[in-house]
Design an enzyme around this catalytic site. Sequence first.
Site, PDB file in Angstrom:
ATOM      1  N   MET A 218      35.721  14.172 151.342  1.00 10.08           N
ATOM      2  CA  MET A 218      36.258  15.070 149.900  1.00 10.08           C
ATOM      3  C   MET A 218      35.256  16.410 149.956  1.00 10.08           C
ATOM      4  O   MET A 218      34.104  16.229 150.101  1.00 10.08           O
ATOM      5  CB  MET A 218      35.764  14.143 148.716  1.00 10.08           C
ATOM      6  CG  MET A 218      36.451  12.796 149.011  1.00 10.08           C
ATOM      7  SD  MET A 218      35.831  11.897 147.417  1.00 10.08           S
ATOM      8  CE  MET A 218      36.828  10.316 147.762  1.00 10.08           C
TER       9      MET A 218
ATOM     10  N   HIS B 229      37.923   3.311 157.714  1.00 15.36           N
ATOM     11  CA  HIS B 229      38.829   4.325 156.973  1.00 15.36           C
ATOM     12  C   HIS B 229      37.646   5.043 156.184  1.00 15.36           C
ATOM     13  O   HIS B 229      36.297   4.710 155.792  1.00 15.36           O
ATOM     14  CB  HIS B 229      39.544   3.974 155.593  1.00 15.36           C
ATOM     15  CG  HIS B 229      40.289   4.842 155.082  1.00 15.36           C
ATOM     16  ND1 HIS B 229      41.567   5.136 155.282  1.00 15.36           N
ATOM     17  CD2 HIS B 229      40.015   5.418 153.746  1.00 15.36           C
ATOM     18  CE1 HIS B 229      41.979   6.026 154.494  1.00 15.36           C
ATOM     19  NE2 HIS B 229      41.051   6.339 153.347  1.00 15.36           N
TER      20      HIS B 229
ATOM     21  N   MET C 190      48.909   7.285 148.515  1.00 19.46           N
ATOM     22  CA  MET C 190      47.978   7.210 147.575  1.00 19.46           C
ATOM     23  C   MET C 190      48.564   6.198 146.471  1.00 19.46           C
ATOM     24  O   MET C 190      49.528   6.863 145.646  1.00 19.46           O
ATOM     25  CB  MET C 190      47.338   8.218 147.295  1.00 19.46           C
ATOM     26  CG  MET C 190      46.500   9.227 148.403  1.00 19.46           C
ATOM     27  SD  MET C 190      45.054   8.446 148.876  1.00 19.46           S
ATOM     28  CE  MET C 190      44.162   8.016 147.460  1.00 19.46           C
TER      29      MET C 190
ATOM     30  N   ASP D  66      46.533   3.244 149.993  1.00 17.90           N
ATOM     31  CA  ASP D  66      45.013   3.715 149.682  1.00 17.90           C
ATOM     32  C   ASP D  66      44.737   3.610 148.284  1.00 17.90           C
ATOM     33  O   ASP D  66      45.177   4.387 147.569  1.00 17.90           O
ATOM     34  CB  ASP D  66      44.589   4.811 150.354  1.00 17.90           C
ATOM     35  CG  ASP D  66      43.122   5.148 150.493  1.00 17.90           C
ATOM     36  OD1 ASP D  66      42.376   4.352 149.811  1.00 17.90           O
ATOM     37  OD2 ASP D  66      42.866   6.422 150.937  1.00 17.90           O
TER      38      ASP D  66
ATOM     39  N   HIS E  81      40.592  10.400 156.541  1.00 18.40           N
ATOM     40  CA  HIS E  81      41.357  10.855 155.433  1.00 18.40           C
ATOM     41  C   HIS E  81      40.673  11.842 154.733  1.00 18.40           C
ATOM     42  O   HIS E  81      39.714  11.844 153.941  1.00 18.40           O
ATOM     43  CB  HIS E  81      41.603   9.527 154.453  1.00 18.40           C
ATOM     44  CG  HIS E  81      42.268   9.704 153.248  1.00 18.40           C
ATOM     45  ND1 HIS E  81      41.941   9.063 152.001  1.00 18.40           N
ATOM     46  CD2 HIS E  81      43.045  10.773 152.987  1.00 18.40           C
ATOM     47  CE1 HIS E  81      43.035   9.834 150.842  1.00 18.40           C
ATOM     48  NE2 HIS E  81      43.523  10.775 151.583  1.00 18.40           N
TER      49      HIS E  81
ATOM     50  N   ASP F  44      36.627   8.552 154.142  1.00 17.24           N
ATOM     51  CA  ASP F  44      37.054   9.388 153.311  1.00 17.24           C
ATOM     52  C   ASP F  44      36.138  10.706 153.044  1.00 17.24           C
ATOM     53  O   ASP F  44      35.208  10.706 152.752  1.00 17.24           O
ATOM     54  CB  ASP F  44      36.881   8.644 151.849  1.00 17.24           C
ATOM     55  CG  ASP F  44      38.058   7.579 151.460  1.00 17.24           C
ATOM     56  OD1 ASP F  44      39.301   8.231 151.918  1.00 17.24           O
ATOM     57  OD2 ASP F  44      37.828   6.464 151.259  1.00 17.24           O
TER      58      ASP F  44
ATOM     59  N   MET G 212      40.399  14.633 152.221  1.00 20.05           N
ATOM     60  CA  MET G 212      40.841  15.170 150.676  1.00 20.05           C
ATOM     61  C   MET G 212      40.320  16.646 150.602  1.00 20.05           C
ATOM     62  O   MET G 212      39.207  16.775 150.063  1.00 20.05           O
ATOM     63  CB  MET G 212      40.343  14.128 149.867  1.00 20.05           C
ATOM     64  CG  MET G 212      41.215  13.177 149.877  1.00 20.05           C
ATOM     65  SD  MET G 212      40.554  11.440 149.146  1.00 20.05           S
ATOM     66  CE  MET G 212      39.405  10.851 150.329  1.00 20.05           C
TER      67      MET G 212
ATOM     68  N   SER H 196      37.276   0.944 153.683  1.00 22.03           N
ATOM     69  CA  SER H 196      36.727   2.326 153.460  1.00 22.03           C
ATOM     70  C   SER H 196      35.239   2.448 152.999  1.00 22.03           C
ATOM     71  O   SER H 196      34.826   1.976 152.248  1.00 22.03           O
ATOM     72  CB  SER H 196      37.345   2.812 151.797  1.00 22.03           C
ATOM     73  OG  SER H 196      36.693   4.085 151.397  1.00 22.03           O
TER      74      SER H 196
HETATM   75  C1  DX5 Z   1      40.199   7.434 147.194  1.00 18.76           C
HETATM   76  C2  DX5 Z   1      39.909   6.941 148.644  1.00 18.76           C
HETATM   77  C3  DX5 Z   1      40.138   5.586 148.928  1.00 18.76           C
HETATM   78  C4  DX5 Z   1      38.701   4.553 148.116  1.00 18.76           C
HETATM   79  C5  DX5 Z   1      39.479   3.424 148.030  1.00 18.76           C
HETATM   80  O1  DX5 Z   1      40.357   8.689 146.893  1.00 18.76           O
HETATM   81  O2  DX5 Z   1      40.851   7.830 149.350  1.00 18.76           O
HETATM   82  O3  DX5 Z   1      40.113   5.312 150.346  1.00 18.76           O
HETATM   83  O4  DX5 Z   1      37.838   4.655 149.006  1.00 18.76           O
HETATM   84  O5  DX5 Z   1      38.705   2.589 147.267  1.00 18.76           O
HETATM   85  P1  DX5 Z   1      39.175   1.281 146.373  1.00 18.76           P
HETATM   86  O6  DX5 Z   1      39.756   0.264 147.547  1.00 18.76           O
HETATM   87  O7  DX5 Z   1      37.979   0.838 145.936  1.00 18.76           O
HETATM   88  O8  DX5 Z   1      40.460   1.553 145.452  1.00 18.76           O
HETATM   89 ZN    ZN Z   2      40.848   7.200 151.542  1.00 15.07          ZN
END
Ligand code: DX5
Ligand code: ZN
Length: 216
Positions: free
Chosen positions: A37, A33, A137, A175, A66, A35, A68, A8
């Site tokens: 947000m 990956h 998740m 994840d 991903h 993320d 969010m 990620s």
């Molecule tokens: C959290 C993200 C994850 C995050 C995972 O909301 O969706 O992808 O980056 O990070 P670790 O592996 O540190 O839990």
């Molecule tokens: Zn993620």
Amino acid sequence: MQRTVAPSMLSADFGHLDRDTRMIDRSAAEWVHIDVMDGVFVPNISFGFPVLKAIRRATAKFLDVHLMIVEPEKYVARFVEAGADLVTFHLEAAADPAECIARIRRAGAKVGLSIKPATPVEALRRWLPEVDLVLVMSVEPGFGGQSFIEGSIAKIRELRAMAREMGLGTIIEVDGGISAANARAVYDAGAEVLVAGSAVFKAADPEAEIRRILGA
Ligand code: DX5
Ligand code: ZN
């Protein structure tokens, strides 16, 4: 079952995004990956299109985005244009999942659907034949570096059984809180793709850590 690791980029050093992306590009990880947000669906804001485009320029690997964000249907096509190979949205965030799925497909990417820790696997049943991947998740979405929620293992098993019973080869991705210490249990429960942020980027040797997760 095949094993894939998706580091990620949320845990990368954004002052050296190109360097960190190229490191993943050289590594044994097949996916990257991303993320996204929005500060509404989750209590944190990460990055959007320009950063995704910069990552796309630095790697030929499979870009796993991903989202969010609320109202994902408004933006999914633009994420595909920016370089996503797969776009995953949250079931909890979409007023009309069918429309969201259709827009991702029309834009030419694979489709993923994600559920938060409190959402039951049963909520996915109706959508399972329509998507390529389910992202389970294993922490509350919003932040890297949290601990793996143990109850996720039972959800992964239940989802794998449901997909099998429906005759589907759904890819299961997990994840949150993944490390070499729990990767084996997660793969054994039926997951194929493990996301790892802090475990990879905080390791002294990230490429070796990726190999450890794959070989756990
Ligand atoms: C959290 C993200 C994850 C995050 C995972 O909301 O969706 O992808 O980056 O990070 P670790 O592996 O540190 O839990
Ligand atoms: Zn993620």
